[in-house]
Scaffold this active site. Sequence first.
Site, PDB file in Angstrom:
ATOM      1  N   ALA A   1       0.824  -1.057   0.177  1.00 50.77           N
ATOM      2  CA  ALA A   1       0.071   0.062   0.011  1.00 50.77           C
ATOM      3  C   ALA A   1       0.762   1.192  -0.061  1.00 50.77           C
ATOM      4  O   ALA A   1       1.736   1.239   0.816  1.00 50.77           O
ATOM      5  CB  ALA A   1      -0.964  -0.132   1.252  1.00 50.77           C
ATOM      6  N   LYS A   2       0.528   2.348  -0.872  1.00 49.57           N
ATOM      7  CA  LYS A   2       1.354   3.562  -0.750  1.00 49.57           C
ATOM      8  C   LYS A   2       0.559   4.508   0.226  1.00 49.57           C
ATOM      9  O   LYS A   2      -0.621   4.962  -0.299  1.00 49.57           O
ATOM     10  CB  LYS A   2       1.188   4.097  -2.255  1.00 49.57           C
ATOM     11  N   ALA A   3       0.823   4.231   1.579  1.00 50.07           N
ATOM     12  CA  ALA A   3      -0.099   4.891   2.557  1.00 50.07           C
ATOM     13  C   ALA A   3       0.821   6.028   3.248  1.00 50.07           C
ATOM     14  O   ALA A   3       2.174   5.932   3.247  1.00 50.07           O
ATOM     15  CB  ALA A   3      -0.344   3.971   3.473  1.00 50.07           C
TER      16      ALA A   3
END
Length: 314
Positions: free
Chosen positions: A157-159
Amino acid sequence: MLKPTEKIWHNGKFIAWDDAHIHVLAHVTSYGSSVFEGIRCYETKNGPAIFRLDRHVRRLLDSAKIYRMDVDFTADALSAAMLELVRINRMRSCYIRPIVMRGYGDVGVLPLNVPVQTYIACWEWGKYLGEEALSHGVDVCVSSWTRIAPNTLPALAKAGANYMNSQLIRMEAHINGYAEGIALDEAGYVSEGSGENIFVVRDGKIHTPPLGASVLPGITRDTIIELAASLGISVVETLVPREMLYIADEVFFTGTAAEITPIRSVDRITVGKGSRGPVAEKLQKAFFAIIDGHAEDQFGWLTPVAKTEQPVGV
Ligand SMILES: Cc1ncc(COP(=O)(O)O)c(C=O)c1O
């Protein structure tokens, strides 16, 4: 410094740049509850075009799914919004930043009753590690900070929260006089830079850490794997021991921001000849030819921003 553009897209509407505020008690400010993307729109000889729009939108929705965030917009709607935003702001080239975040509502950690907000902004942006970096390479170090471990913060995830780890890596490198830091994964294998994937060349063969080594599934990483295959260069996704960085013929970063940036030294040990190597140069050439519109977009990576008339009857 950030140069404002006219409009930002918010939940289906265009609002003025200066009106894109969030409340100080929005869930995202305390708990880092956001997922986002970084996308480039390039100025090609046929006008502005967004690079790998579909892949970025898919990763954004994947990131949201991992964090149980319900996004009210389909992939097609988000893609259309980005194209319209670039048009409305009359950008020839830019960086596009969609952000899905948990907004204002409850202040407890449980986020499920907090409204999910989607914003898309764009602005002008040049080369991330500098124009010179692309031709001469950069000096980097192995970070003393380990990359986020599996089953802690999901690396796929690009969180927003992941970038607290990235900030530690980047600040340490900067303060010690390096352009960037490379983090190792929990097992001590090479993972990635604070905002880039990494590729290592030895004896003409390219190695890159697998997704299980806590790397972001980079769109440029994917691009390079495809491009290398088309040029007859073999790429293997495999664990990369730290010392491989020192004895490699070439090492380079890839990323939307960094594009393809050669690394000329790691921990002050010269990599190869200490300058851009032939494999990185070949890939850069092929990559830049496509994104400036001089080579045919054989992979269908560019989405033109200009509105095309829909043929009647289709
Ligand atoms: C931690 C990290 N790794 C890798 C990348 C490269 O990914 P992409 O090529 O999709 O920009 C980025 C940039 O988004 C990043 O932040």
